[in-house]
Design an enzyme around this catalytic site. Structure first.
Site, PDB file in Angstrom:
ATOM      1  N   ARG A 303       0.849  -1.189   0.000  1.00 51.27           N
ATOM      2  CA  ARG A 303       0.000   0.000   0.000  1.00 51.27           C
ATOM      3  C   ARG A 303       0.882   1.236   0.000  1.00 51.27           C
ATOM      4  O   ARG A 303       1.446   1.625   1.029  1.00 51.27           O
ATOM      5  CB  ARG A 303      -0.895  -0.024   1.247  1.00 51.27           C
ATOM      6  CG  ARG A 303      -2.014   0.994   1.242  1.00 51.27           C
ATOM      7  CD  ARG A 303      -2.670   1.067   2.599  1.00 51.27           C
ATOM      8  NE  ARG A 303      -1.834   1.818   3.532  1.00 51.27           N
ATOM      9  CZ  ARG A 303      -1.668   1.522   4.809  1.00 51.27           C
ATOM     10  NH1 ARG A 303      -2.244   0.445   5.322  1.00 51.27           N
ATOM     11  NH2 ARG A 303      -0.904   2.270   5.587  1.00 51.27           N
ATOM     12  N   HIS A 307      -3.765   4.197   4.620  1.00 54.48           N
ATOM     13  CA  HIS A 307      -4.860   3.230   4.673  1.00 54.48           C
ATOM     14  C   HIS A 307      -6.135   3.869   4.142  1.00 54.48           C
ATOM     15  O   HIS A 307      -6.848   3.299   3.317  1.00 54.48           O
ATOM     16  CB  HIS A 307      -5.063   2.754   6.105  1.00 54.48           C
ATOM     17  CG  HIS A 307      -6.227   1.841   6.289  1.00 54.48           C
ATOM     18  ND1 HIS A 307      -6.248   0.556   5.790  1.00 54.48           N
ATOM     19  CD2 HIS A 307      -7.427   2.030   6.893  1.00 54.48           C
ATOM     20  CE1 HIS A 307      -7.410  -0.007   6.090  1.00 54.48           C
ATOM     21  NE2 HIS A 307      -8.139   0.867   6.748  1.00 54.48           N
ATOM     22  N   TYR A 316       3.945   4.945  11.489  1.00 52.13           N
ATOM     23  CA  TYR A 316       4.207   3.533  11.800  1.00 52.13           C
ATOM     24  C   TYR A 316       5.068   2.814  10.758  1.00 52.13           C
ATOM     25  O   TYR A 316       5.348   1.626  10.926  1.00 52.13           O
ATOM     26  CB  TYR A 316       2.889   2.768  11.995  1.00 52.13           C
ATOM     27  CG  TYR A 316       1.900   2.864  10.854  1.00 52.13           C
ATOM     28  CD1 TYR A 316       2.021   2.068   9.714  1.00 52.13           C
ATOM     29  CD2 TYR A 316       0.842   3.762  10.911  1.00 52.13           C
ATOM     30  CE1 TYR A 316       1.111   2.156   8.674  1.00 52.13           C
ATOM     31  CE2 TYR A 316      -0.084   3.861   9.880  1.00 52.13           C
ATOM     32  CZ  TYR A 316       0.057   3.054   8.764  1.00 52.13           C
ATOM     33  OH  TYR A 316      -0.833   3.141   7.731  1.00 52.13           O
TER      34      TYR A 316
END
Length: 418
Positions: A303, A307, A316
């Protein structure tokens, strides 16, 4: 291969679910051998020896075509025209996705889940489906919707808050987006069980992410599909991050290996290789149509964006990780192959760029002109035959709306309701 809307469903095969099961039993031995051979070539032997599982790959990140004994036959008929269609699909899907992200940033959409980096997994698998195959998506399958002939602007209504879906699932064999994580795998399994009982010559494919594999619904779908030999393909787009949790915190084995515990085959494919995704999905769908039961495809991809537009991936994951995956970009990979083989010239790319600009403008215009819904429309299309609780809630909301019209207005307070 075209981007047109799918046609009506083909006639169902004569016979009952029992006959289908009998046919599948006769074919099981050869099917198991084929699966074992395919998995050995692709990754099974490496995993058994304790090494890293090898991806099924037909195009390297540099765009070089490589042979694969198990899956080459599924793309043997691919022509230069077909390759250009696949490239066009990915480019236009990416442009649509980028426009949606921008529109959200401008306040035109409430939220948007980007597919950036996952175009090959979606276009390759989407192009493997037939007109009569049925798709159960999550909320990120914009490329699959494109391949199934769904107008991309219809995907935006829910995220603008003007409808609860935006398209008729039966027109294109593409269900409405599912926000609840993993639940669509059960829907797909139930639908596939019905397909088998009807004796229909079609298959079902369910899409979900790596995070959904931690959901109980997915485990139940695997169990039911295996026990009832349902003609369903589970297509997991492992983009490495379930919102903010890496895959290694969700599973002690590669995700495709989970299929073994349920008694059906699993394959890991290079999710940034559109040819490999096309080939492996064709294999899985053909198994399903032949009555050989479910299978699991793990499309190993990444990705590239957040998100959703409410997420900040810099909190993160490292920039170095994204940069490593940028070198595996699915669109650049196929372009390199097209150029190296002389299958596309600058005229083709220029024409596609112009088409991309046209699509972007249409998306912007359509979104900004979407009419606001009537407040009471939220209660429509919930139950086919109505429901007492919905009727009660509708009446309560109608009374609430009416209270504003009946309330006295205080002009001195700027028109506020007293």
């Amino acid at each position: 291969m075209t981007v047109e809307s799918t046609a009506a469903r083909t006639p169902r095969r004569a016979g009952s679910g029992g006959k289908r099961a009998s046919a599948s039993a006769k074919k099981s031995t050869s099917a198991e051998k084929d699966v074992a051979r395919g998995n050995d070539v692709a990754q099974g032997k490496e995993a058994a020896q304790g090494g890293e599982p090898e991806l099924v790959q037909l195009l390297t990140p540099e765009g070089v075509r490589v042979e694969n004994e198990a899956y080459d036959k599924y793309v043997a008929d691919i022509t230069p025209d077909d390759l250009r269609v696949l490239y066009r699909d990915m480019v236009l899907t990416r442009r649509f996705d980028a426009e949606a992200v921008t529109l959200q940033r401008q306040g035109e959409l409430g939220l948007w889940p980007s597919l950036l980096g996952q175009e090959a997994a979606q276009v390759g698998s989407g192009r493997a489906t037939r007109a009569d195959d049925y798709v159960f998506p999550t909320y990120r399958e914009h490329g699959v919707a494109w391949c199934k002939g769904v107008d991309p602007t219809l995907l935006l209504g829910m995220f603008r808050g003007v409808n609860n879906g935006g398209w008729d699932p039966n027109t294109n064999g593409f269900q409405l987006y599912t926000i609840v994580i993993g639940s669509q795998t059960l829907h797909a399994t139930g639908y596939a069980m019905g397909v088998a009982k009807d004796g229909a010559d079609s298959a079902v494919i369910a899409y979900f992410g790596d995070g959904a594999t931690s959901q109980g619904d997915v485990a139940e779908a695997f169990t039911f599909s295996a026990v009832y030999n349902a003609p369903v393909v589970f297509f997991c787009q492992n983009n490495q991050w379930a919102i903010s949790e890496p895959t290694e915190k969700q599973s002690r084995v590669p995700l495709y290996q989970r299929a073994q515990g349920y008694g059906f085959p699993g394959v890991r494919v290079d999710g940034n290789d559109v040819l490999a995704c096309l080939a492996v999905t064709k294999w899985a769908l053909e198994r399903a149509r032949a009555g050989e039961g479910p299978s699991l495809i793990e499309a190993f991809t990444y990705r590239m964006g957040a998100h959703t537009t409410s997420d900040d991936p810099t909190r993160y994951r490292r920039d170095e990780e994204r940069e490593a995956w940028e070198a595996k970009d699915p669109i650049l990979r196929l372009r390199a192959h097209l150029e190296a083989e002389g299958h596309a010239d600058e005229g083709f790319f220029a024409e596609l760029e112009a088409e991309s600009e046209t699509l972007g403008k249409r998306v912007r215009d359509v979104v900004r002109s979407m009419p606001d819904p009537e407040p009471m429309s939220i209660f429509e299309n919930i139950y086919a035959d109505g429901h007492a609780l919905v009727d009660e809630e509708r009446a309560q909301f109608a009374a609430y709306q009416a209270s504003f019209a009946d309330a006295p207005v205080n002009a001195a307070a700027g028109g506020e309701v007293k």
